[in-house]
Design a protein around this motif. Structure first.
Motif, PDB file in Angstrom:
ATOM      1  N   ASP A   3       0.828  -1.203   0.000  1.00  0.00           N
ATOM      2  CA  ASP A   3       0.000   0.000   0.000  1.00  0.00           C
ATOM      3  C   ASP A   3       0.863   1.255   0.000  1.00  0.00           C
ATOM      4  N   ASN A   7       0.984   4.133  -2.880  1.00  0.00           N
ATOM      5  CA  ASN A   7       0.763   5.542  -2.565  1.00  0.00           C
ATOM      6  C   ASN A   7       1.873   6.421  -3.159  1.00  0.00           C
ATOM      7  N   ASP A  10       1.344   6.700  -6.859  1.00  0.00           N
ATOM      8  CA  ASP A  10       0.278   7.663  -7.163  1.00  0.00           C
ATOM      9  C   ASP A  10       0.810   9.093  -7.114  1.00  0.00           C
TER      10      ASP A  10
END
Length: 315
Positions: A3, A7, A10
């Motif tokens: 995760d 992130n 992104d």
């Protein structure tokens, strides 16, 4: 952990988009005359944006003088360094190697014989040796240009590190790369075709490590690739923006390259750290001025982006 990496990816993906929304142009703009030093620094160097400047070196004798007849008379007997390759790609990835050109010493007239088609020779010829080859190898031509660009030198508070001379065949191509210089690229005759990508697009541009090697001409006229033993591997961009392999490098789909043509009498300001790929018309002549970049917070931010892009892998 996954995760967290997602992130970061992104954030990296959104970074170039924000740069375009905030300050980057969708095309390379034209200036119809040279700017003042302060204006150029504020509007172009500081924001790190390219532009094409017209009427910036109309006073150079080179614009009217530099034809084959004049060059043969002025420097025809001078021995210069010429990059020779089998395919036109010097300093580029070939298969699993980073291959540099054969550096051939030849007279300027002999080079012109090849470019004008008077002599047939194996390979593609390009005068592309940097390190100020105009002043070092062809000082007889320096009175036809300027030793520096006054408004640029004043804007930066320094003189150029190098003034380079370029002349070659249309098959000679400069592979995608970036430089740590503020670059003023002046086309004297012919035209140059640039593909430009801003530093903020670094996450979409692949780098790999390659064994360095050099082209060498064999007796039968073909070329072989000879490894430079004991040399460290070279990080280079394997992607060809003319025909990108998007299956192998899917992140490049997110890049938004700018295309521009710089014609005789025009000057391209190519900011430091911008990625560029260059083609040219046959026999194109150019002179460029390399001013060392400032290693300030912008460079620091680029290094961070470069490290993150390398750490997280394809986006």
């Amino acid at each position: 952990m996954e995760d967290s990496i997602d992130n970061v990816k992104d954030c990296i993906r959104s970074f170039p988009k924000e740069a375009r929304e905030l300050y980057l142009n969708e095309t390379v703009p034209y200036l119809e005359e040279p700017p003042s030093p302060l204006q150029f620094y504020r509007e172009w160097i500081g924001p790190n944006k390219p532009c094409i400047i017209r009427n910036a070196f109309d006073h150079w004798p080179a614009l009217s003088n530099w034809n084959p007849l004049y060059l043969r008379e002025a420097v025809g007997s001078k021995v210069i360094s010429v990059a020779v390759t089998p395919n036109g790609y010097a300093d580029a990835v070939y298969r699993d190697r980073f291959v540099m050109p054969e550096e051939r010493r030849m007279t300027f007239s002999s080079l012109l014989d090849v470019i004008e088609g008077k002599v047939k020779s194996s390979g593609v010829f390009y005068v592309q040796k940097q390190c100020s080859n105009l002043t070092e190898e062809l000082p007889e031509l320096t009175d036809d240009v300027e030793p520096h660009i006054p408004w640029m030198s004043e804007a930066l508070g320094k003189l150029p590190d190098a003034v380079n001379f370029w002349l070659g065949e249309s098959r000679a191509v400069t592979s995608m790369h970036k430089d740590h210089y503020e670059n003023l690229y002046c086309v004297v005759s012919g035209e140059k075709h640039f593909i430009l990508l801003p530093p903020s697009d670094r996450p979409f541009i692949p780098y790999e490590l390659y064994q360095p090697a050099v082209y060498s001409l064999k007796e039968d006229g073909s070329f072989e690739v000879i490894d430079e033993d004991g040399s460290e591997k070279v990080p280079w961009i394997p992607l060809d923006p003319l025909k990108p392999d998007l299956e192998k490098y899917p992140s490049y789909r997110l890049a938004q390259p700018l295309h521009c043509t710089v014609r005789a009498g025009e000057m391209l300001y190519l900011p430091s750290l911008w990625f560029h790929h260059v083609r040219q018309s046959h026999g194109c002549i150019a002179v460029n001025f390399w001013y060392d970049m400032e290693y300030d917070i912008k460079y620091n931010y680029f290094q961070l982006l470069d490290s993150l892009a390398g750490a997280v892998g394809p986006l």
